[in-house]
Write an enzyme that holds these catalytic residues in place. Structure first.
Site, PDB file in Angstrom:
ATOM      1  N   ILE A   1       0.851  -1.209   0.000  1.00  0.00           N
ATOM      2  CA  ILE A   1       0.000   0.000   0.000  1.00  0.00           C
ATOM      3  C   ILE A   1       0.875   1.242   0.000  1.00  0.00           C
ATOM      4  CG2 ILE A   1      -1.549   1.409   1.451  1.00  0.00           C
ATOM      5  CD1 ILE A   1      -2.932  -1.232   2.271  1.00  0.00           C
TER       6      ILE A   1
ATOM      7  N   ASP B   1       0.226   3.874  -5.709  1.00  0.00           N
ATOM      8  CA  ASP B   1      -0.428   5.182  -5.808  1.00  0.00           C
ATOM      9  C   ASP B   1      -1.921   5.071  -5.533  1.00  0.00           C
ATOM     10  OD1 ASP B   1       1.526   5.401  -8.774  1.00  0.00           O
ATOM     11  OD2 ASP B   1       2.042   6.192  -6.805  1.00  0.00           O
TER      12      ASP B   1
ATOM     13  N   SER C   1      -7.587   6.586  -4.905  1.00  0.00           N
ATOM     14  CA  SER C   1      -6.634   6.718  -5.998  1.00  0.00           C
ATOM     15  C   SER C   1      -5.895   8.023  -5.761  1.00  0.00           C
ATOM     16  CB  SER C   1      -7.354   6.759  -7.345  1.00  0.00           C
ATOM     17  OG  SER C   1      -6.472   7.221  -8.348  1.00  0.00           O
ATOM     18  N   ARG C   2      -4.594   7.938  -5.569  1.00  0.00           N
ATOM     19  CA  ARG C   2      -3.839   9.154  -5.249  1.00  0.00           C
ATOM     20  C   ARG C   2      -3.679  10.055  -6.474  1.00  0.00           C
ATOM     21  NH1 ARG C   2       0.669   7.115  -0.775  1.00  0.00           N
ATOM     22  NH2 ARG C   2      -0.312   5.120  -0.410  1.00  0.00           N
ATOM     23  N   VAL C   3      -3.925   9.500  -7.634  1.00  0.00           N
ATOM     24  CA  VAL C   3      -3.900  10.335  -8.852  1.00  0.00           C
ATOM     25  C   VAL C   3      -5.247  11.035  -8.988  1.00  0.00           C
ATOM     26  CG1 VAL C   3      -3.796  10.227 -11.369  1.00  0.00           C
ATOM     27  CG2 VAL C   3      -2.164   8.937  -9.997  1.00  0.00           C
TER      28      VAL C   3
END
Lengths: 502, 128
Positions: free
Chosen positions: A333, A337, A362-364
């Site tokens: 994790i 991303d 979702s870090r994007v």
């Protein structure tokens, strides 16, 4: 005569001189690991050959008086005292377009009985990842065809998005849908599916599904099944990412799926314990984090100067009893991303795909969403979170104000909308239409049992009467005119469903 | 630690300790080993340790010269002396292997020199 002349010429050209080989001798063979003496100048990760059986091994341990070698096959017929020699080469895997549609093992050997693969190009399995300056931010979407993911935890090309969950709750099904959905995508990515420690029957079913749906043409399957040596399970993800890197470096897009990395970490633990490396937490070796970090860092979006290619990674980790705080899950994790967490209770309640929206991220994020999808799904996550809170609250009291009731009803409808069957990925334009209908309240009086029919009929209606809507949405455009058309179609379908109830 | 590993470790320790030592000192080391094993009530392992030790000597300190057929003693003497010089004083064992057809092979712990007719034919086969 010609052949004789040919042989004569080759014989004359051949320079025969004594050959000097660096050798060693097998001292011990145990659990897929060979301990050999000699091999003085051997390098780490070098390939060595067991001449007596024409088999190979990978050097993993360099000690004062012996070398630890992982066998790259079952090691049948090898015995103490057999000779092992250096090849002075590191492990490479064949790469290229000729691998498309093929099923191979981690050494690049075909497993599908479709003949030899002659690619002519090889890349080392261990490579350094692109540097910081060779990358650019992830902005292009990778559509999975799954409503819940594309709307709530969108994935971009070049992202690493982890898929976590217990056994048997749809992780592989999610992946298959993602691969199938790439068929109609623009600048379609090459898909590399790495089966690491999976059952052969499952791999066969997957290959049959891909073939039937016409997805095998742009997919490469790298197989290390459950009965393969631990070295294969360790190497398979690296082989897969190397194959994907070939396309990335050419300026194309690639998607590599590791199913699953838990098995790879077990294999690496097994190898390390036999090599007598000091065990750490849960008996994993100290470099277990590095195993996954160096693998996953090879995914990314390259800058235009480097060709603009991308390599998206979808690693899968199997959790035990939904525990995402385990050693391996937390490691991966932190590397990725974002993660998509599949929850067992949701699965058994019938919510499939069983994505736990609260624990998935979702870090994007919306940077990798089409403007149209971003517009319709902007508040969806918050609305669903609010709905879940209110639903829990409503279990304790029946006295609710009308706004709360409305929010709960809308939430139930959205939850129903996000349900999706297996092998039914939706193109992005159809997803946008469905999410739009839900968030705009166009389904508010529709019976929950009819939501799936509504989705199908709405798509049919738009395809039949206003196909230009899908064309525009595919470009990412959702203007007021398109919104009005979708609303009109939705109300028409809703009317039909409600009147059929009566 | 299992017995086989224990024997291997003792033999390795003895091998490393005796390297570069004179005969008297080597004998003393062997005596020390016997005394240690007796103190630990493992004297019964001594023959196996010695066997393993001799195997190590054979592998690490001796050179094997494979010839296709027996040669004149003068020639063999010259070859042995040449090899001993090249490989820092290691002793040479001559082994006759008719499968080589002609020529020779030299094998040490780390190096194999292939110069037999059989090897040349194999190379030609690969080339074709």
């Amino acid at each position: 005569m010609e052949r004789v002349e040919d042989f004569k010429k080759k014989l004359e050209e051949l320079k025969l001189k004594p050959k000097i080989e660096e050798i060693g001798e097998i001292l011990e063979i145990k659990d897929g690991i060979v301990k050999a003496s000699g091999l003085e100048g051997v390098e780490n990760f070098e390939i060595v050959e067991f001449e007596s059986r024409n088999s190979f091994g990978l050097v993993l341990n360099l000690e004062e008086s012996e070398t630890g070698i992982a066998l790259l096959d079952r090691g049948e017929g090898l015995k103490e005292g057999d000779m092992v020699k250096r090849t002075k080469k590191t492990l490479t895997v064949p790469v290229g377009e000729k691998l498309l549609g093929r099923v191979i093992d981690p050494l690049g050997r075909p497993l599908d009985e479709k003949g030899e693969i002659k690619t002519g190009e090889f890349l080392p399995i261990e490579r350094t990842s692109p540097s910081v300056f060779e990358r650019e931010p992830v902005r292009e979407p990778l559509h999975t065809g799954i409503l819940a993911i594309d709307a709530l935890t969108p994935i971009g090309r070049g992202q690493r998005e982890l898929i976590l969950g217990d056994r048997g709750i749809g992780k592989t099904a999610l992946i298959i849908d993602t691969i199938l959905n790439q068929k109609t995508e623009k600048k379609r990515p090459v898909c590399v599916y790495v089966a690491c420690g999976q059952k052969k029957s499952k791999i066969k079913r997957l290959i049959n599904t891909l073939e039937k749906k016409g997805a095998l043409d742009y997919t490469i399957v790298v197989c290390a099944s459950a009965d393969d040596p631990a070295s294969f399970l360790y190497l398979a993800p690296f082989a897969g990412v190397t194959i994907g890197e070939y396309f990335r470096d050419k300026g194309e897009n690639a998607l590599v799926i590791f199913d699953d990395l838990t098995k790879q970490s077990w294999a690496w633990r097994e190898i390390s314990l036999v090599l007598r490396r000091p065990p750490g937490r849960e008996a994993y070796p100290g470099d277990i984090f590095y195993l996954h970090s160096r693998l996953l860092e090879r995914a990314g979006k390259l800058s235009k100067e480097k060709g603009g290619g991308s390599l998206t990674a979808l690693p899968i980790i199997e959790t035990q009893a939904g525990d995402i705080s385990g050693y391996i899950p937390t490691n991966v994790i932190s590397i990725c991303d974002g993660q998509i967490f599949l929850d067992s209770p949701l699965f058994y309640k019938g919510q499939r795909p069983a994505i736990d929206i609260g624990k998935s991220v979702s870090r994007v994020g919306s940077q990798a969403q089409l403007p149209a999808m971003k517009k319709v799904a902007a508040t969806l996550k918050l609305d669903l979170a609010q709905f879940q809170e209110l639903e829990r609250f409503s279990e304790f009291t029946e006295e609710l104000d009308s706004q709360t009731k409305k929010t709960i009803e809308r939430g139930k409808i959205m939850r129903e909308i996000l349900k999706q069957g297996d092998l039914c990925p939706l193109p992005i334009e159809k997803e946008i239409v469905i999410i739009f209908s839900g968030t705009k309240g166009l389904l508010d009086e529709v019976d929950l049992k009819k939501i799936q029919s509504f989705k199908e009929e709405l798509i049919e209606e738009i395809e039949r009467t206003m196909p230009e809507v899908f064309v525009k949405l595919k470009e990412g455009v959702l203007d007021s005119e398109t919104e009005a058309k979708i609303e009109k179609a939705a109300l028409k379908v809703k009317g039909r469903l409600i009147s059929s109830d009566k | 630690m299992n017995t086989k590993k224990y024997i291997s470790n003792l033999a390795e320790a003895l091998f490393l300790a005796q390297e570069g030592k004179k005969e008297e000192e080597k004998n003393k080391l062997a005596e020390n080993l016997r005394r240690i094993l007796k103190e630990r009530k493992k004297e019964y392992l001594l023959p196996k340790v010695i066997e393993k030790f001799e195997e190590m000597i054979s592998r690490r300190q001796r050179i094997k010269l494979f010839l296709a057929k027996d040669q004149k003693s003068d020639l063999i003497k010259k070859i042995k002396s040449f090899l001993s010089e090249k490989f820092k004083g290691k002793e040479v064992d001559i082994i006759i292997d008719q499968n080589l057809i002609g020529g020779f092979r030299v094998k040490t712990e780390n190096v194999l020199i292939k110069a037999s007719v059989k090897d040349f034919l194999n190379e030609f086969k690969t080339c074709l």
